[in-house]
Design an enzyme around this catalytic site. Sequence first.
Site, PDB file in Angstrom:
ATOM      1  N   GLY A   1       0.765  -1.243   0.000  1.00  0.00           N
ATOM      2  CA  GLY A   1       0.000   0.000   0.000  1.00  0.00           C
ATOM      3  C   GLY A   1       0.790   1.283   0.000  1.00  0.00           C
ATOM      4  O   GLY A   1       0.222   2.351  -0.265  1.00  0.00           O
TER       5      GLY A   1
ATOM      6  N   GLU B   1       3.855  -6.632   1.992  1.00  0.00           N
ATOM      7  CA  GLU B   1       3.543  -7.060   0.618  1.00  0.00           C
ATOM      8  C   GLU B   1       3.610  -5.861  -0.333  1.00  0.00           C
ATOM      9  O   GLU B   1       2.616  -5.497  -0.966  1.00  0.00           O
ATOM     10  CB  GLU B   1       2.124  -7.641   0.564  1.00  0.00           C
ATOM     11  CG  GLU B   1       1.875  -8.809   1.478  1.00  0.00           C
ATOM     12  CD  GLU B   1       0.382  -9.169   1.560  1.00  0.00           C
ATOM     13  OE1 GLU B   1      -0.465  -8.342   1.157  1.00  0.00           O
ATOM     14  OE2 GLU B   1       0.078 -10.259   2.024  1.00  0.00           O
ATOM     15  N   PRO B   2       4.754  -5.226  -0.448  1.00  0.00           N
ATOM     16  CA  PRO B   2       4.816  -4.035  -1.296  1.00  0.00           C
ATOM     17  C   PRO B   2       4.848  -4.391  -2.780  1.00  0.00           C
ATOM     18  O   PRO B   2       5.463  -5.378  -3.183  1.00  0.00           O
ATOM     19  CB  PRO B   2       6.146  -3.382  -0.887  1.00  0.00           C
ATOM     20  CG  PRO B   2       6.992  -4.527  -0.427  1.00  0.00           C
ATOM     21  CD  PRO B   2       6.055  -5.560   0.141  1.00  0.00           C
TER      22      PRO B   2
ATOM     23  N   ARG C   1       3.856  -1.474  -5.643  1.00  0.00           N
ATOM     24  CA  ARG C   1       4.124  -0.219  -6.343  1.00  0.00           C
ATOM     25  C   ARG C   1       5.463   0.423  -5.959  1.00  0.00           C
ATOM     26  O   ARG C   1       6.204   0.875  -6.815  1.00  0.00           O
ATOM     27  CB  ARG C   1       2.994   0.755  -6.012  1.00  0.00           C
ATOM     28  CG  ARG C   1       3.016   2.020  -6.817  1.00  0.00           C
ATOM     29  CD  ARG C   1       1.939   2.994  -6.330  1.00  0.00           C
ATOM     30  NE  ARG C   1       0.682   2.406  -6.021  1.00  0.00           N
ATOM     31  CZ  ARG C   1      -0.389   2.376  -6.835  1.00  0.00           C
ATOM     32  NH1 ARG C   1      -0.316   2.944  -8.012  1.00  0.00           N
ATOM     33  NH2 ARG C   1      -1.504   1.804  -6.453  1.00  0.00           N
TER      34      ARG C   1
ATOM     35  N   ARG D   1      -4.327   3.172 -16.135  1.00  0.00           N
ATOM     36  CA  ARG D   1      -4.484   3.958 -14.896  1.00  0.00           C
ATOM     37  C   ARG D   1      -5.152   5.324 -15.113  1.00  0.00           C
ATOM     38  O   ARG D   1      -6.051   5.671 -14.351  1.00  0.00           O
ATOM     39  CB  ARG D   1      -3.147   4.112 -14.156  1.00  0.00           C
ATOM     40  CG  ARG D   1      -2.485   2.769 -13.816  1.00  0.00           C
ATOM     41  CD  ARG D   1      -1.335   2.899 -12.826  1.00  0.00           C
ATOM     42  NE  ARG D   1      -1.825   3.197 -11.503  1.00  0.00           N
ATOM     43  CZ  ARG D   1      -1.812   4.380 -10.954  1.00  0.00           C
ATOM     44  NH1 ARG D   1      -1.287   5.399 -11.589  1.00  0.00           N
ATOM     45  NH2 ARG D   1      -2.320   4.573  -9.758  1.00  0.00           N
TER      46      ARG D   1
ATOM     47  N   TYR E   1      -8.604   5.453 -13.140  1.00  0.00           N
ATOM     48  CA  TYR E   1      -8.598   6.164 -11.846  1.00  0.00           C
ATOM     49  C   TYR E   1      -8.350   7.658 -12.013  1.00  0.00           C
ATOM     50  O   TYR E   1      -8.068   8.335 -11.028  1.00  0.00           O
ATOM     51  CB  TYR E   1      -7.481   5.647 -10.931  1.00  0.00           C
ATOM     52  CG  TYR E   1      -7.300   4.159 -10.876  1.00  0.00           C
ATOM     53  CD1 TYR E   1      -8.267   3.339 -10.306  1.00  0.00           C
ATOM     54  CD2 TYR E   1      -6.141   3.577 -11.375  1.00  0.00           C
ATOM     55  CE1 TYR E   1      -8.079   1.974 -10.248  1.00  0.00           C
ATOM     56  CE2 TYR E   1      -5.950   2.214 -11.312  1.00  0.00           C
ATOM     57  CZ  TYR E   1      -6.929   1.413 -10.749  1.00  0.00           C
ATOM     58  OH  TYR E   1      -6.725   0.061 -10.694  1.00  0.00           O
TER      59      TYR E   1
ATOM     60  N   CYS F   1     -10.846   4.464 -29.584  1.00  0.00           N
ATOM     61  CA  CYS F   1     -12.100   5.177 -29.866  1.00  0.00           C
ATOM     62  C   CYS F   1     -12.964   5.308 -28.614  1.00  0.00           C
ATOM     63  O   CYS F   1     -14.097   4.817 -28.570  1.00  0.00           O
ATOM     64  CB  CYS F   1     -12.862   4.440 -30.959  1.00  0.00           C
ATOM     65  SG  CYS F   1     -12.967   2.678 -30.603  1.00  0.00           S
ATOM     66  N   GLU F   2     -12.415   5.911 -27.591  1.00  0.00           N
ATOM     67  CA  GLU F   2     -13.133   6.144 -26.334  1.00  0.00           C
ATOM     68  C   GLU F   2     -12.678   7.511 -25.822  1.00  0.00           C
ATOM     69  O   GLU F   2     -11.475   7.777 -25.789  1.00  0.00           O
ATOM     70  CB  GLU F   2     -12.731   5.122 -25.251  1.00  0.00           C
ATOM     71  CG  GLU F   2     -12.813   3.681 -25.663  1.00  0.00           C
ATOM     72  CD  GLU F   2     -14.054   2.988 -25.125  1.00  0.00           C
ATOM     73  OE1 GLU F   2     -14.736   3.571 -24.273  1.00  0.00           O
ATOM     74  OE2 GLU F   2     -14.303   1.866 -25.581  1.00  0.00           O
TER      75      GLU F   2
ATOM     76  N   TYR G   1       1.424  -1.787 -12.128  1.00  0.00           N
ATOM     77  CA  TYR G   1       0.042  -1.710 -12.625  1.00  0.00           C
ATOM     78  C   TYR G   1      -0.023  -1.045 -14.010  1.00  0.00           C
ATOM     79  O   TYR G   1      -0.992  -0.369 -14.336  1.00  0.00           O
ATOM     80  CB  TYR G   1      -0.867  -0.984 -11.610  1.00  0.00           C
ATOM     81  CG  TYR G   1      -0.750  -1.577 -10.223  1.00  0.00           C
ATOM     82  CD1 TYR G   1      -1.216  -2.867  -9.976  1.00  0.00           C
ATOM     83  CD2 TYR G   1      -0.137  -0.879  -9.182  1.00  0.00           C
ATOM     84  CE1 TYR G   1      -1.080  -3.437  -8.715  1.00  0.00           C
ATOM     85  CE2 TYR G   1      -0.003  -1.443  -7.918  1.00  0.00           C
ATOM     86  CZ  TYR G   1      -0.474  -2.721  -7.696  1.00  0.00           C
ATOM     87  OH  TYR G   1      -0.343  -3.277  -6.457  1.00  0.00           O
TER      88      TYR G   1
HETATM   89  N1  LLP Z   1      -1.326  -6.917  -0.823  1.00  0.00           N
HETATM   90  C1  LLP Z   1      -2.640  -6.988  -1.166  1.00  0.00           C
HETATM   91  C2  LLP Z   1      -3.530  -7.886  -0.433  1.00  0.00           C
HETATM   92  C3  LLP Z   1      -3.123  -6.177  -2.200  1.00  0.00           C
HETATM   93  O1  LLP Z   1      -4.412  -6.243  -2.534  1.00  0.00           O
HETATM   94  C4  LLP Z   1      -2.246  -5.306  -2.891  1.00  0.00           C
HETATM   95  C5  LLP Z   1      -2.709  -4.452  -3.985  1.00  0.00           C
HETATM   96  C6  LLP Z   1      -0.874  -5.286  -2.503  1.00  0.00           C
HETATM   97  C7  LLP Z   1      -0.465  -6.099  -1.455  1.00  0.00           C
HETATM   98  C8  LLP Z   1       0.138  -4.398  -3.153  1.00  0.00           C
HETATM   99  O2  LLP Z   1      -0.181  -3.078  -2.967  1.00  0.00           O
HETATM  100  P1  LLP Z   1       0.836  -1.886  -3.343  1.00  0.00           P
HETATM  101  O3  LLP Z   1       2.013  -1.980  -2.435  1.00  0.00           O
HETATM  102  O4  LLP Z   1       1.235  -2.052  -4.785  1.00  0.00           O
HETATM  103  O5  LLP Z   1       0.037  -0.684  -3.128  1.00  0.00           O
HETATM  104  N2  LLP Z   1      -4.341  -1.169  -9.980  1.00  0.00           N
HETATM  105  C9  LLP Z   1      -4.243  -0.174  -8.934  1.00  0.00           C
HETATM  106  C10 LLP Z   1      -3.674  -0.759  -7.658  1.00  0.00           C
HETATM  107  C11 LLP Z   1      -4.442  -1.945  -7.140  1.00  0.00           C
HETATM  108  C12 LLP Z   1      -3.808  -2.545  -5.920  1.00  0.00           C
HETATM  109  C13 LLP Z   1      -4.477  -3.809  -5.535  1.00  0.00           C
HETATM  110  N3  LLP Z   1      -3.903  -4.473  -4.416  1.00  0.00           N
HETATM  111  C14 LLP Z   1      -3.423   1.002  -9.455  1.00  0.00           C
HETATM  112  O6  LLP Z   1      -3.046   1.007 -10.624  1.00  0.00           O
HETATM  113  O7  LLP Z   1      -3.186   1.965  -8.721  1.00  0.00           O
END
Ligand code: LLP
Length: 413
Positions: free
Chosen positions: A238, A272-273, A275, A312, A316, A342-343, A371
């Site tokens: 996150g 669980e990183p 991004r 993205r 979003y 075409c959107e 992502y």
């Molecule tokens: N752990 C779990 C249970 C998750 O659902 C996620 C992301 C992560 C770890 C990794 O999260 P991060 O560290 O990358 O924030 N497609 C969206 C992001 C969706 C994230 C879904 N879950 C975007 O492009 O911003």
Amino acid sequence: MAVTTSSTSPDARTEQLSDIASAAGTPCYVYDAASIRAAYAALDGAFDGYPHAIHYALKANSSLAIVRLLHGLGSHADANSLGETDVAMRCGFRPDQIVFTGVGKSAAEIDRAVALGLLAINVESPGELDRIDQRAVAQGVRARVALRVNPDIDAKSHPHISTGLRSNKFGVPIDEAPGLFREMASRRGLLPVGAHVHIGSQITTLEPLTKAAEAVVALARDLRAEAIELQHLDMGGGLGISYDGSPVADPAEYVRALVAATRGSGLKVAIEPGRVLVGPAGVLLSRVVDVKQFPGAKRFIVLDAGMNELMRPALYNAYHRIEPLIRRDGAETPADIVGPICESTDAYARDRQFAPVEVGDLVVVRDVGAYGAVMGHTYLRRPLPPEVLIDGSTWRIIRRRQTLDELLALETE
Ligand code: LLP
């Protein structure tokens, strides 16, 4: 191109990207290995000896070469599907280095996750707890499970990527957790090993992440009083990155906050990183295919990349920095930077100050390592773009461009 200490000079990097565009074609994803190494080291080093495991969230970017690179750095893995579990194992991760998450696990996924003996299956509901127990008993094993709790904390991120509120579909309400842990401890097929929390993605302040960590630490303390002893606390992913250059929480401070919250319990911290490890490492290289100016109104810069390659912005309204690879003389003026699809939602930026460009110029879209390619699709029968990994002065294609024949290979006439 990245937040790091890459030894490549800006001029050499420009030349490298322009060579890549000529060789691999555009649109094309390009990643910098040095950036990923530096981001991993920043997180890992900040634990400063405290017991931990970094489970790279494959969902952010599961290209084999990227996953293998992270494996080589000592990372563990977080998988969200059997596809990701298999990719992780193919890249060298052992089952006991993989946590498996997913808000709706199918019977086949549960069966295989149990059979593999993963480090932990993160349980999302009382019903799933039952199903995992049944499959484990049928297989004659005890499945290691962690309960995903929903702490009802506002991650203050984009509503589409927030997961920690009661109104979101994820996990079980934290006040139900002690009862469910008791239940898990009583089941023949389950071994409760951890508590899991993940409140959202692209979180740019530490407060919600620290609060979530404190909530699971308090839960572990309560469980200990009942002689339910956990092995790890999985704080999820996150942590956000700066897409627009404004300050965001520092990864090392984030880790220190988690350790500070957990130290008293002595429990191992898992994270669980996704991004933060790979996001800044990637750019999307694209070429301008058209420029048009509506009289007295907008300038449109049309790229050969659009929502197919990078979802993205359309999904979003996400902000990505965009720059011409080689800056032409002339003042910046507002432009809509759009894709060829075409959107009307197929725009990377609207009313963005942008230098003059001409058809054929290369444009760089930044911070797309997470992502980006993984969320690409083939709308309009557009094949998936290639991916390239730069390592210092060398680079290689880690995924070639899909061909139309490959795209059609599943179909019959
Ligand atoms: N752990 C779990 C249970 C998750 O659902 C996620 C992301 C992560 C770890 C990794 O999260 P991060 O560290 O990358 O924030 N497609 C969206 C992001 C969706 C994230 C879904 N879950 C975007 O492009 O911003």
